[in-house]
Enzyme design. Structure first.
Site, PDB file in Angstrom:
ATOM      1  N   PHE A   1     -51.219  95.171   7.684  1.00 29.01           N
ATOM      2  CA  PHE A   1     -49.616  94.541   7.953  1.00 29.01           C
ATOM      3  C   PHE A   1     -49.185  94.641   6.516  1.00 29.01           C
ATOM      4  O   PHE A   1     -48.075  95.000   6.965  1.00 29.01           O
ATOM      5  CB  PHE A   1     -50.248  93.428   8.837  1.00 29.01           C
TER       6      PHE A   1
ATOM      7  N   LYS B   1     -54.488 104.464  12.709  1.00 31.69           N
ATOM      8  CA  LYS B   1     -54.652 103.743  13.308  1.00 31.69           C
ATOM      9  C   LYS B   1     -53.727 102.627  12.420  1.00 31.69           C
ATOM     10  O   LYS B   1     -54.764 101.238  11.765  1.00 31.69           O
ATOM     11  CB  LYS B   1     -56.067 103.724  13.576  1.00 31.69           C
TER      12      LYS B   1
ATOM     13  N   GLU C   1     -51.742  96.403  13.798  1.00 31.91           N
ATOM     14  CA  GLU C   1     -51.162  95.776  15.494  1.00 31.91           C
ATOM     15  C   GLU C   1     -50.273  95.119  15.052  1.00 31.91           C
ATOM     16  O   GLU C   1     -48.861  95.507  16.156  1.00 31.91           O
ATOM     17  CB  GLU C   1     -51.969  95.820  16.253  1.00 31.91           C
TER      18      GLU C   1
ATOM     19  N   SER D   1     -58.892  93.254   5.251  1.00 34.26           N
ATOM     20  CA  SER D   1     -59.964  91.985   4.924  1.00 34.26           C
ATOM     21  C   SER D   1     -61.381  92.008   4.557  1.00 34.26           C
ATOM     22  O   SER D   1     -61.601  93.036   5.311  1.00 34.26           O
ATOM     23  CB  SER D   1     -59.409  91.054   5.767  1.00 34.26           C
TER      24      SER D   1
ATOM     25  N   CYS E   1     -52.542  91.770  -1.870  1.00 33.94           N
ATOM     26  CA  CYS E   1     -53.768  92.193  -2.174  1.00 33.94           C
ATOM     27  C   CYS E   1     -53.806  92.617  -3.532  1.00 33.94           C
ATOM     28  O   CYS E   1     -54.695  91.943  -4.195  1.00 33.94           O
ATOM     29  CB  CYS E   1     -54.081  92.790  -1.418  1.00 33.94           C
TER      30      CYS E   1
ATOM     31  N   GLU F   1     -59.453  83.820   0.245  1.00 31.55           N
ATOM     32  CA  GLU F   1     -57.494  83.965   0.094  1.00 31.55           C
ATOM     33  C   GLU F   1     -57.252  82.819   0.895  1.00 31.55           C
ATOM     34  O   GLU F   1     -57.364  83.494   2.035  1.00 31.55           O
ATOM     35  CB  GLU F   1     -58.402  85.994  -0.054  1.00 31.55           C
TER      36      GLU F   1
HETATM   37  P1  NAD Z   1     -57.187  92.963   8.444  1.00 35.28           P
HETATM   38  O1  NAD Z   1     -58.618  92.952   8.149  1.00 35.28           O
HETATM   39  O2  NAD Z   1     -57.554  92.150   9.853  1.00 35.28           O
HETATM   40  O3  NAD Z   1     -56.610  94.566   9.439  1.00 35.28           O
HETATM   41  C1  NAD Z   1     -56.866  95.625   8.738  1.00 35.28           C
HETATM   42  C2  NAD Z   1     -56.845  96.445  10.276  1.00 35.28           C
HETATM   43  O4  NAD Z   1     -58.251  96.279  10.495  1.00 35.28           O
HETATM   44  C3  NAD Z   1     -56.082  96.336  11.378  1.00 35.28           C
HETATM   45  O5  NAD Z   1     -55.263  97.679  11.251  1.00 35.28           O
HETATM   46  C4  NAD Z   1     -56.925  95.799  12.336  1.00 35.28           C
HETATM   47  O6  NAD Z   1     -56.445  96.479  13.308  1.00 35.28           O
HETATM   48  C5  NAD Z   1     -58.311  96.052  11.851  1.00 35.28           C
HETATM   49  N1  NAD Z   1     -59.078  95.417  12.158  1.00 35.28           N
HETATM   50  C6  NAD Z   1     -58.770  93.492  12.558  1.00 35.28           C
HETATM   51  N2  NAD Z   1     -60.101  93.318  12.901  1.00 35.28           N
HETATM   52  C7  NAD Z   1     -60.201  94.538  13.402  1.00 35.28           C
HETATM   53  C8  NAD Z   1     -61.974  94.454  13.526  1.00 35.28           C
HETATM   54  N3  NAD Z   1     -62.456  92.877  14.328  1.00 35.28           N
HETATM   55  N4  NAD Z   1     -63.021  95.065  14.433  1.00 35.28           N
HETATM   56  C9  NAD Z   1     -62.338  96.816  13.468  1.00 35.28           C
HETATM   57  N5  NAD Z   1     -60.461  96.637  12.988  1.00 35.28           N
HETATM   58  C10 NAD Z   1     -60.746  95.449  13.008  1.00 35.28           C
HETATM   59  O7  NAD Z   1     -56.315  92.378   7.082  1.00 35.28           O
HETATM   60  P2  NAD Z   1     -54.898  92.652   7.554  1.00 35.28           P
HETATM   61  O8  NAD Z   1     -54.706  90.831   8.192  1.00 35.28           O
HETATM   62  O9  NAD Z   1     -54.426  93.155   7.951  1.00 35.28           O
HETATM   63  O10 NAD Z   1     -54.014  92.964   5.459  1.00 35.28           O
HETATM   64  C11 NAD Z   1     -54.368  91.541   4.592  1.00 35.28           C
HETATM   65  C12 NAD Z   1     -55.664  91.951   4.518  1.00 35.28           C
HETATM   66  O11 NAD Z   1     -55.857  93.208   3.952  1.00 35.28           O
HETATM   67  C13 NAD Z   1     -56.286  90.958   3.226  1.00 35.28           C
HETATM   68  O12 NAD Z   1     -57.261  90.664   3.038  1.00 35.28           O
HETATM   69  C14 NAD Z   1     -55.814  91.923   1.285  1.00 35.28           C
HETATM   70  O13 NAD Z   1     -56.467  91.520   0.845  1.00 35.28           O
HETATM   71  C15 NAD Z   1     -56.295  92.789   1.613  1.00 35.28           C
HETATM   72  N6  NAD Z   1     -55.468  94.118   1.394  1.00 35.28           N
HETATM   73  C16 NAD Z   1     -56.199  94.333   0.709  1.00 35.28           C
HETATM   74  C17 NAD Z   1     -55.810  95.686   0.211  1.00 35.28           C
HETATM   75  C18 NAD Z   1     -56.474  96.739  -0.876  1.00 35.28           C
HETATM   76  O14 NAD Z   1     -56.053  97.254  -1.694  1.00 35.28           O
HETATM   77  N7  NAD Z   1     -57.505  96.004  -1.986  1.00 35.28           N
HETATM   78  C19 NAD Z   1     -53.974  96.122   0.126  1.00 35.28           C
HETATM   79  C20 NAD Z   1     -53.518  95.826   0.520  1.00 35.28           C
HETATM   80  C21 NAD Z   1     -54.180  94.864   1.905  1.00 35.28           C
END
Ligand code: NAD
Length: 501
Positions: free
Chosen positions: A149, A173, A176, A226, A281, A388
């Site tokens: 997000f 994808k 959401e 994450s 991040c 985090e």
């Molecule tokens: P998230 O892991 O909750 O979601 C990321 C994606 O995974 C979304 O599209 C979501 O729909 C999907 N997802 C969520 N739960 C899932 C599941 N159980 N099974 C399959 N898919 C699933 O992350 P977020 O809250 O949207 O984003 C924040 C996180 O992203 C933070 O931890 C941040 O550090 C990390 N991030 C990392 C980078 C990087 O380059 N390392 C860059 C941006 C964000």
């Protein structure tokens, strides 16, 4: 209220699964759209559209691909403001920050405009008499991207422009929570002349991600999100035989040595700690004050942090917007009483200095706001250090020496970014050499590489062996082929293993 569906085969489709998820404006708490969550069948339709269009696109000339990318770059350039407004409306970040995200996404498209140079390969003539060798890189087929997000336009733009320029087709994808900016950047690809089906967007949740991870026609998956989900995506995708890069969470340290310019370091800590409400991040979440600089540095950070104006992202007076959801705001706020109990000194408590606290950002009572927090004398055992938090909470850890600071940074399970602030070149050089992180800043708090250098962390910040965008991106989205050819004099009958002559 708006209904948001999918973009499959160049057409908008309504959701057919019957499952939906609300999209809200974090500045007001209002529900602004209802998002369709794809079923497995809808994901299959998107993959089928990508496979069909991809068969043709793979054979498109480099000139055709380059022309699409140049037109796309112009369309994005003209749409900066529109995209930034879409981002602010669903993510909450301030407009200038959203514009920055769009600019960094456009950089990747500019890099992809040079794809002929990047795919040139290599050749050796006369490796043996009359025998030549050529190295090619060819696309993988259908690739998928799953994005978080916090950068709703930039992270998709880290992925599909390079994948598509390399000759692949793509299924995205998006998160959401804030899907509209991703949908708009995809529509602009069609306006730039990309054939229908080469880029598809399926909105959804775990159901859609799981189907992409197991689908036999998906060759590779790029994921950003994450750490627990990144690990899951990496393990599930690779088990299904796919190439996977999964960029994950972070806890970035900024080490301030005693010879640093403390005003510059305090500016950097506040900008990198509270920018985008800490939902980056590459945010700085831990400042490591080395030697005797702690008291002065904390005072300077607090003075600057107190002056920040917190309010709706669309208000030009705001420095920092709300958090993404009410649940996330409450989770972040929960670290403050816990830190106090565990012995940290709470210099600033964000639950007291947000809108409605000191009056900044008035009128936003139902938004997901939290003020900025500053914790001093944090230790590695405290939850505020270990987790985090992904919010506007900056922790200061005191360290006696450079060696103590380095032990702390390298002891972290994450290794996305790390920064050192110093005026000593030799100390900076040593830090750069010794630190176990993928992206290092020297007097730069958020060292996000430009598009022609790749982005990626170490340890629990990245699963897989390739970083994203830049030449690593080209490598990830292609596979090598080496052609050995003989023209002219045939070799004749010889059962020995071929050697050069
Ligand atoms: P998230 O892991 O909750 O979601 C990321 C994606 O995974 C979304 O599209 C979501 O729909 C999907 N997802 C969520 N739960 C899932 C599941 N159980 N099974 C399959 N898919 C699933 O992350 P977020 O809250 O949207 O984003 C924040 C996180 O992203 C933070 O931890 C941040 O550090 C990390 N991030 C990392 C980078 C990087 O380059 N390392 C860059 C941006 C964000």
């Amino acid at each position: 209220m708006k209904s948001l569906g999918h973009w499959i085969g160049g057409k908008h489709t309504d959701g057919a699964s019957g499952r939906t998820s609300p999209v809200t404006d974090p500045a007001t708490g209002e529900r602004t759209a209802e998002l369709a969550l794809a079923s497995r069948e809808e994901v299959d339709q998107a993959v089928a559209a990508a496979a069909e269009a991809g068969a043709e696109w793979e054979r498109s000339s480099l000139a055709t691909r380059t022309q699409v990318m140049f037109r796309y770059r112009e369309l994005l350039d003209r749409s900066r403001d529109e995209l930034a407004k879409l981002i602010t409306a669903e993510h909450g970040k301030v407009h200038s920050d959203a514009l920055g995200e769009v600019a960094r996404g456009i950089e990747v498209v500019e890099f992809a405009c040079g794809i002929p140079q990047l795919l040139k390969g290599a050749a050796s003539h006369d490796v043996s008499t009359g025998v030549d060798v050529r190295e090619l890189r060819q696309p993988l087929g259908v690739v998928a991207g799953v994005t978080p997000f916090n950068f709703p336009a930039m992270v998709p733009l880290w992925m599909f422009p390079i994948a598509i320029a390399c000759g692949n087709s793509f299924v995205l994808k998006p998160s959401e929570k804030d899907p509209s900016a991703a949908m708009r950047v995809a529509e602009l690809m069609a306006e730039a002349g990309l054939p229908p089906g080469v880029l598809n967007v399926v909105n959804g949740d775990k159901v859609a991600v799981d189907r992409l991870l197991e689908h036999p026609d998906v060759a590779a998956v790029s994921f950003v999100g994450s750490t627990p989900i990144a690990r899951y995506v990496y393990e599930t995708g690779t088990r299904a035989g796919k190439r996977v890069q999964a960029l994950a969470g972070a806890k970035n340290h900024m080490v301030v040595l005693p010879d640093a310019d403390l005003d510059g370091a305090a500016d950097a800590a506040v900008s990198a700690g509270y920018g985008s409400a800490g939902e980056r991040c590459m945010a700085i979440s831990v400042v490591v004050a080395v030697g005797g600089v702690g008291d002065e540095l904390v005072a300077k950070i607090a003075e600057r942090a107190r002056a920040l104006r917190i309010g709706p992202g669309g208000d030009p007076a705001s420095d920092m917007g709300p958090l993404i959801t009410a649940e996330h705001r409450d989770r972040v706020a929960g670290y403050l009483p816990q830190a106090r109990e565990q012995g940290a000194e709470v210099v600033l408590d964000g639950s007291e200095n947000g809108p409605g606290g000191d009056g900044h950002g008035g009128g936003a009572a139902n938004g997901y706001f939290l003020g900025v927090s500053l914790l001093d004398r944090v230790t590695p055992e405290m939850a505020a250090y270990a987790d985090e938090i992904f919010g506007p909470v900056l922790s200061v850890v005191r360290a006696e020496t450079y060696a103590d600071a380095m032990e702390l940074v390298n002891g972290s399970p994450w290794g996305n970014g790390a920064a050192v602030f110093t005026s000593d070149g030799a100390a900076a050089r040593r830090f750069e050499r010794e630190v176990r992180a993928g992206m290092v800043g020297v007097n730069v708090p958020i060292p996000v590489p430009v598009a022609y250098h790749s982005f990626g962390g170490w340890k629990a910040s990245l699963f897989g062996d390739s970083h994203i965008y830049g030449t690593d991106g080209v490598h990830f989205y292609t596979r090598g082929k080496v052609v050995t050819s003989r023209w002219g004099r045939p070799r004749g009958l010889d059962l020995a293993f071929p050697t050069s002559e």
